[in-house]
Design a protein around this motif. Structure first.
Motif, short mmCIF file in Angstrom:
data_model
loop_
_atom_site.label_atom_id
_atom_site.label_comp_id
_atom_site.label_asym_id
_atom_site.label_seq_id
_atom_site.Cartn_x
_atom_site.Cartn_y
_atom_site.Cartn_z
N GLU A 117 0.82 -1.21 0.00
CA GLU A 117 0.00 0.00 0.00
C GLU A 117 0.85 1.26 0.00
OE1 GLU A 117 -2.70 -0.09 3.26
OE2 GLU A 117 -4.12 -1.43 2.26
N TYR A 118 1.92 1.26 0.80
CA TYR A 118 2.75 2.46 0.94
C TYR A 118 3.97 2.45 0.03
CZ TYR A 118 0.17 4.24 4.98
OH TYR A 118 -0.80 4.77 5.80
N SER A 135 -3.33 6.27 10.48
CA SER A 135 -4.37 6.02 9.48
C SER A 135 -5.75 6.16 10.12
CB SER A 135 -4.20 4.62 8.88
OG SER A 135 -4.35 3.64 9.89
N SER A 171 -1.34 8.36 5.74
CA SER A 171 -2.17 8.43 4.53
C SER A 171 -3.22 9.51 4.76
CB SER A 171 -2.83 7.08 4.24
OG SER A 171 -3.55 6.62 5.35
N LEU A 201 -6.39 8.41 -1.19
CA LEU A 201 -5.51 8.88 -0.12
C LEU A 201 -4.11 9.08 -0.66
CD1 LEU A 201 -6.60 6.42 2.74
CD2 LEU A 201 -7.30 8.80 2.46
N PRO A 203 -0.17 9.00 0.29
CA PRO A 203 0.80 8.58 1.31
C PRO A 203 1.87 9.65 1.50
CG PRO A 203 0.52 6.90 -0.41
CD PRO A 203 -0.06 8.18 -0.93
#
Length: 404
Positions: A117-118, A135, A171, A201, A203
């Motif tokens: 995700e990041y 988050s 995020s 979102l 990061p």
């Protein structure tokens, strides 16, 4: 008198020591006016889950997110009750104003899904570092959210410094990007995230080095000074991380003047290069474009990166400043959205906002993100302007139907 002095800003104060003292007072005042509480009791956890549920259902109109518990009216995540997770909130248990979740991962414990995700593949020796993630940010949209968000960021940094963490990631929704950037957090080239409960979102990384925040005159410097006084580690080698930040410069933009100039330049260029482009900005007076620039953000999307995920709910409207987006279902390209065109009109208006297809960048692309909350605020404050905005989008949708 103190409030008036703070409101005037530091530009009228020439003495650097006075500026430093004033900034320290700003931090203290924010923390006093918006005290942050850590959830300890079962009732506090339930109050946070209920607050999230209300924000998700009443304000975001998202009703079928898997984690929603409609019987108890909660939005509860599995990670909430892990030992590594802390839930924080501002306001009172009976009247929460904002809340976040902060997770601390010891070296080697960052989950694979979080690495993906990041976009953490760019970080060397990640498995040897302690990582903090902020988050699940929910806030009361009836308030600006700025001061409460800032107080929660302070709390996150205090926890990261207490834990002597090496890396901090956040995020954020695009409309809060400027708040975070003003404090010193930066995009680092990671792709934007699509979340059911929050939409798109961005990061960000927070450098854990006191010298960095001193150099950029960030209010977070005073959080580091406090930690330094308590004997905590406040310095780290951030030079490799700065390289990532410099490379990602411009990957997310929140400056109002820059956004407005880029919108107008892109609009003029699209009309000159392709007169057939049906550009919705054509129907908007400049003062509405100014309002858009004040409430919107720009992201840079690399070729092949995903902008919209099928079946995920988001209510953003996307305007292509440059580049090309491809609408896909599975591996089939259904449409190509070029410079000067918009994407996401249907999801922008639909109550659920559920996306019917995925969207990827066909090449390096700059995208203006206009959130539904912008239009909701315009309806309340400037209803005549909202009518013009609706009319412009209606013309775009009518043209799309006519050409389909």
């Amino acid at each position: 008198m103190l409030l008036n002095l703070i409101a005037c800003g530091t530009h009228k104060i020439n003495n650097s020591r006075e500026v430093c003292m004033l900034d320290s007072l700003k931090v203290s005042l924010t923390q006093k006016l918006h005290p942050v509480h850590k959830a300890e009791s079962e009732k506090e956890y339930e109050a946070i889950w209920a607050f999230r549920y209300k924000a998700c259902i009443s304000e975001l109109n998202r009703h079928d997110i898997p984690e929603l518990n409609h019987d108890n009216c909660w939005l509860r995540y599995e990670s909430d009750e892990l030992e590594s997770t802390s839930l924080f909130y501002t306001g009172s248990m009976e009247d929460i104003k904002a809340t976040i979740a902060v997770r601390v991962f010891n070296p080697g414990e960052v989950p694979k899904v979080l690495k993906t995700e990041y976009s953490l593949g760019a970080f060397k020796d990640l498995d040897k570092q302690k990582v903090v993630e902020m988050s699940s940010h929910s806030f009361d949209t009836s308030m600006s959210g700025h001061a409460a968000t800032t107080a929660l960021v302070y709390q996150t940094y205090e926890l990261a410094l207490e834990e002597e963490a090496d890396l901090l990631f956040i995020s954020c929704i695009p409309e809060h990007l400027k708040i975070y950037e003003d404090l010193g957090l930066r995009p680092y080239g990671a792709r934007a995230l699509n979340k059911d409960c929050a939409g798109l979102l961005v990061p960000l990384i927070g450098l854990l080095d006191i010298d960095y925040y001193k150099e950029i005159h960030s209010l977070l410097y005073h959080i580091f000074k406090k930690a330094e006084g308590a004997g905590k580690k406040v310095n780290s080698d951030v030079s490799p991380l700065m390289e990532l930040i410099y490379e990602a410069c411009g990957s997310a933009e929140s400056n109002q003047d820059v956004i407005k100039n880029e919108i107008l330049a892109s609009f003029r260029e699209s009309i000159v290069s392709d007169a057939s482009t049906f550009n919705f900005l054509t129907f908007l007076p400049e003062h509405i474009i100014t309002q858009i620039s004040e409430s919107s953000q720009i992201i840079n999307v690399k070729p092949g990166e995903q902008v919209i995920q099928q079946d995920v709910r988001d209510q953003e409207l996307y305007y292509i400043l440059s580049g090309l987006l491809e609408v896909r279902q599975e591996s089939k390209v259904l449409a190509k959205i070029k410079h000067g065109e918009t994407l996401g009109e249907v999801g922008f208006f639909r109550e659920s906002g559920k996306r019917s297809a995925s969207v990827f960048a066909g090449e390096q692309t700059r995208v203006l993100i206009i959130r539904k909350s912008f239009l909701n605020a315009m309806v309340k404050k400037h209803p005549a302007d909202a009518c013009l905005f609706y009319e412009a989008l209606s013309r775009i949708m009518a043209e799309q139907i006519a050409n389909s």
